[in-house]
Design a protein around this motif. Sequence first.
Motif, mmCIF file in Angstrom:
data_model
loop_
_atom_site.group_PDB
_atom_site.id
_atom_site.type_symbol
_atom_site.label_atom_id
_atom_site.label_comp_id
_atom_site.label_asym_id
_atom_site.label_seq_id
_atom_site.Cartn_x
_atom_site.Cartn_y
_atom_site.Cartn_z
ATOM 1 N N PHE A 291 0.855 -1.180 0.000
ATOM 2 C CA PHE A 291 0.000 0.000 0.000
ATOM 3 C C PHE A 291 0.888 1.225 0.000
ATOM 4 C CE2 PHE A 291 -4.128 -1.957 0.847
ATOM 5 C CZ PHE A 291 -3.721 -3.224 1.208
ATOM 6 N N ARG A 292 0.343 2.353 -0.392
ATOM 7 C CA ARG A 292 1.119 3.581 -0.367
ATOM 8 C C ARG A 292 0.257 4.751 0.064
ATOM 9 N NH1 ARG A 292 2.252 4.302 -6.885
ATOM 10 N NH2 ARG A 292 0.120 4.911 -7.499
ATOM 11 N N GLN A 293 0.923 5.728 0.634
ATOM 12 C CA GLN A 293 0.222 6.922 1.081
ATOM 13 C C GLN A 293 1.080 8.143 0.823
ATOM 14 O OE1 GLN A 293 -1.140 6.835 5.163
ATOM 15 N NE2 GLN A 293 -2.704 8.380 4.731
ATOM 16 N N ALA A 294 0.567 9.028 -0.006
ATOM 17 C CA ALA A 294 1.243 10.286 -0.289
ATOM 18 C C ALA A 294 0.721 11.351 0.674
ATOM 19 C CB ALA A 294 0.975 10.703 -1.733
ATOM 20 N N PRO A 295 1.491 12.388 0.925
ATOM 21 C CA PRO A 295 1.058 13.446 1.844
ATOM 22 C C PRO A 295 -0.294 14.027 1.442
ATOM 23 C CG PRO A 295 3.371 13.712 1.336
ATOM 24 C CD PRO A 295 2.862 12.629 0.439
ATOM 25 N N GLY A 296 -1.213 14.094 2.384
ATOM 26 C CA GLY A 296 -2.521 14.661 2.119
ATOM 27 C C GLY A 296 -3.491 13.751 1.397
ATOM 28 N N LYS A 297 -3.058 12.520 1.156
ATOM 29 C CA LYS A 297 -3.924 11.577 0.447
ATOM 30 C C LYS A 297 -4.202 10.358 1.312
ATOM 31 C CE LYS A 297 -2.662 12.898 -4.261
ATOM 32 N NZ LYS A 297 -2.246 12.387 -5.608
ATOM 33 N N GLU A 298 -5.253 9.626 0.950
ATOM 34 C CA GLU A 298 -5.582 8.402 1.656
ATOM 35 C C GLU A 298 -4.632 7.273 1.242
ATOM 36 O OE1 GLU A 298 -10.386 9.069 2.295
ATOM 37 O OE2 GLU A 298 -9.661 7.391 1.124
ATOM 38 N N ARG A 299 -4.512 6.303 2.126
ATOM 39 C CA ARG A 299 -3.713 5.131 1.792
ATOM 40 C C ARG A 299 -4.427 4.338 0.704
ATOM 41 N NH1 ARG A 299 -1.039 1.820 6.658
ATOM 42 N NH2 ARG A 299 -0.441 3.987 7.054
ATOM 43 N N GLU A 300 -3.662 3.910 -0.292
ATOM 44 C CA GLU A 300 -4.261 3.164 -1.397
ATOM 45 C C GLU A 300 -3.532 1.851 -1.629
ATOM 46 O OE1 GLU A 300 -3.944 5.012 -5.224
ATOM 47 O OE2 GLU A 300 -1.829 5.506 -4.990
ATOM 48 N N GLY A 301 -4.274 0.858 -2.068
ATOM 49 C CA GLY A 301 -3.685 -0.427 -2.385
ATOM 50 C C GLY A 301 -2.945 -0.377 -3.700
ATOM 51 N N VAL A 302 -1.776 -0.968 -3.733
ATOM 52 C CA VAL A 302 -0.946 -1.000 -4.934
ATOM 53 C C VAL A 302 -0.990 -2.383 -5.573
ATOM 54 C CG1 VAL A 302 1.410 -0.779 -5.801
ATOM 55 C CG2 VAL A 302 0.571 0.798 -4.034
ATOM 56 N N ALA A 303 -0.716 -3.404 -4.779
ATOM 57 C CA ALA A 303 -0.700 -4.774 -5.278
ATOM 58 C C ALA A 303 -0.852 -5.714 -4.096
ATOM 59 C CB ALA A 303 0.599 -5.071 -6.017
ATOM 60 N N ALA A 304 -1.394 -6.899 -4.383
ATOM 61 C CA ALA A 304 -1.538 -7.921 -3.353
ATOM 62 C C ALA A 304 -1.314 -9.283 -3.981
ATOM 63 C CB ALA A 304 -2.907 -7.848 -2.695
ATOM 64 N N ILE A 305 -0.890 -10.230 -3.146
ATOM 65 C CA ILE A 305 -0.619 -11.577 -3.622
ATOM 66 C C ILE A 305 -1.056 -12.557 -2.545
ATOM 67 C CG2 ILE A 305 1.762 -11.521 -2.736
ATOM 68 C CD1 ILE A 305 2.582 -13.119 -5.247
ATOM 69 N N LYS A 306 -1.653 -13.679 -2.960
ATOM 70 C CA LYS A 306 -2.072 -14.653 -1.966
ATOM 71 C C LYS A 306 -1.179 -15.878 -2.015
ATOM 72 C CE LYS A 306 -5.954 -16.438 -4.700
ATOM 73 N NZ LYS A 306 -7.371 -16.870 -4.643
ATOM 74 N N SER A 307 -1.477 -16.839 -1.188
ATOM 75 C CA SER A 307 -0.561 -17.946 -0.970
ATOM 76 C C SER A 307 -0.280 -18.771 -2.224
ATOM 77 C CB SER A 307 -1.094 -18.847 0.136
ATOM 78 O OG SER A 307 -2.412 -19.267 -0.166
ATOM 79 N N ASP A 308 -1.206 -18.788 -3.177
ATOM 80 C CA ASP A 308 -0.958 -19.546 -4.413
ATOM 81 C C ASP A 308 -0.303 -18.680 -5.491
ATOM 82 O OD1 ASP A 308 -4.347 -19.492 -5.859
ATOM 83 O OD2 ASP A 308 -2.973 -17.900 -5.291
ATOM 84 N N SER A 309 0.137 -17.493 -5.113
ATOM 85 C CA SER A 309 0.826 -16.528 -5.979
ATOM 86 C C SER A 309 -0.079 -15.785 -6.951
ATOM 87 C CB SER A 309 1.970 -17.190 -6.760
ATOM 88 O OG SER A 309 2.969 -17.635 -5.876
#
Length: 122
Positions: free
Chosen positions: A37-55
Motif C-alpha cells: 500500500f502507499r500513502q502520499a502526503p494529504g492523500k488516503e492510503r491506497e492499495g498498490v498490489a496484493a498476492i495470496k498464498s498460491d501466488s
Amino acid sequence: QVQLVESGGGSVQAGGSLRLSCAASGYTYSIYSMGWFRQAPGKEREGVAAIKSDSTAIYADSVKGRFTISRDNGKNTLYLQMNSLKPEDTAMYYCAADRWRFNLYSGSYDSWGQGTQVTVSS
C-alpha cells in the motif's frame, strides 16, 4: 502476531526502478495474503498490489504493467519490483498481511510494517 519490516525505498529519477522488500516474522504460517500500500502526503492510503498464498496477484490500475509483486515463502519475504517510476508514485510504501482476505482494501489487513519512503523526481 506477524511482524513486518520494509526496506528498499529511496530516491530515483522518473523512468527508474526500485525493488522493495518486506521481511515477515512471527506467526507467518497464518498469512494468507500480503500486499503493498502507499500513502502520499494529504492523500488516503491506497492499495498498490496484493498476492495470496498460491501466488495469484492483483494490481491497482495505476501500476499495472509497471509493478510486479512476488513472494518467497521460504524466506518469508514479499517483494515489489517497480519499473518506469513516475513522480506520482512518490509516497510512503507499506507492507501488510492478512489471514483471511485477498483484496486492495487497507481496512482488511491485520498486520502492517512501518513503511519505506519512495521519492521519484521528474
